[in-house]
Design a protein around this motif. Structure first.
Motif, PDB file in Angstrom:
ATOM      1  N   ARG A  63      37.599  37.076  38.106  1.00 10.23           N
ATOM      2  CA  ARG A  63      37.632  36.309  36.856  1.00 10.23           C
ATOM      3  C   ARG A  63      37.019  34.918  36.994  1.00 10.23           C
ATOM      4  O   ARG A  63      36.386  34.422  36.061  1.00 10.23           O
TER       5      ARG A  63
ATOM      6  N   ALA B  15      33.207  35.422  37.057  1.00  4.33           N
ATOM      7  CA  ALA B  15      32.740  35.812  35.723  1.00  4.33           C
ATOM      8  C   ALA B  15      32.737  34.609  34.773  1.00  4.33           C
ATOM      9  O   ALA B  15      31.790  34.444  33.983  1.00  4.33           O
TER      10      ALA B  15
ATOM     11  N   LYS C 151      29.823  32.367  35.688  1.00  4.97           N
ATOM     12  CA  LYS C 151      28.571  33.004  35.254  1.00  4.97           C
ATOM     13  C   LYS C 151      28.397  32.844  33.746  1.00  4.97           C
ATOM     14  O   LYS C 151      27.294  32.604  33.263  1.00  4.97           O
ATOM     15  N   GLU C 152      29.494  32.945  33.016  1.00  6.03           N
ATOM     16  CA  GLU C 152      29.431  32.847  31.555  1.00  6.03           C
ATOM     17  C   GLU C 152      28.999  31.455  31.087  1.00  6.03           C
ATOM     18  O   GLU C 152      28.269  31.338  30.099  1.00  6.03           O
TER      19      GLU C 152
END
Length: 180
Positions: free
Chosen positions: A143, A146, A149-150
């Motif tokens: 998480r 991610a 990266k977002e």
């Protein structure tokens, strides 16, 4: 509160924030003068290059580096500000600030913390290797990676503007720059 800055802004940032704890993430051989107000026991000095994969002649961030960081910030009693810096104040230090927030807030939403980091620093581009190692060590099941990266790569900059990132996941706008 955590304040993130570059090596060039270290002295003035420690003085302005009255920090008593310091994390240095720097390439081996780089000279860093610990500000006199920081006791040696309250300074974590980690040496590795700002890379995301092994490269000949360079030291990538490793699991031991991240373990040391997590251990150091978990010993911090939050009684005063902490400064985290790297050479430019953009990649290693912003990753360490994000890791610190996640390590000290086991139930915090990774995405909300990443978005708060982006709001605090448009140039923040956390080193994905550091984040991935912490993600694994903290049991965040991908998480953290991610979420970083977002938010994507930050705005191009040679040096990040010092900013404050609250351990509670909120942030303050970039501090006014003092003349150099």
């Amino acid at each position: 509160m955590i304040t993130v800055c570059s090596l060039a802004r270290l002295g003035e940032t420690v003085e302005r924030t009255r920090a008593r704890h310091l994390v240095t993430l720097i390439s081996g051989g780089t000279q860093v003068a610990r500000p006199a107000s920081i006791h040696a026991n309250d300074h974590l000095f980690l040496t590795f290059n700002d890379i995301t994969a092994p490269a000949e002649g360079l030291t990538p961030p490793g699991e031991d580096h991240v373990r040391e960081l997590i251990g150091f910030v978990r010993r911090w009693n939050l009684s005063g500000p902490m400064v985290i810096h790297c050479f430019a104040g953009i990649s290693r230090s912003t990753a360490a600030a994000y890791i610190t927030a996640c390590a000290l807030q086991a139930d915090a939403d990774e995405k909300a913390l990443a978005q708060a980091l982006r709001a605090a620093s448009p140039s923040a581009t956390p080193n994905p290797r550091l984040v991935a190692l912490a993600d694994s060590l903290l049991g965040r099941n991908g998480r953290m990676s991610a979420a970083i990266k977002e938010i994507g790569r930050g705005a191009d900059a040679y040096e990040g503007t010092p900013f404050t990132f609250a351990v509670g996941g909120t942030s303050a706008p970039p501090a006014a720059s003092a003349p150099r």
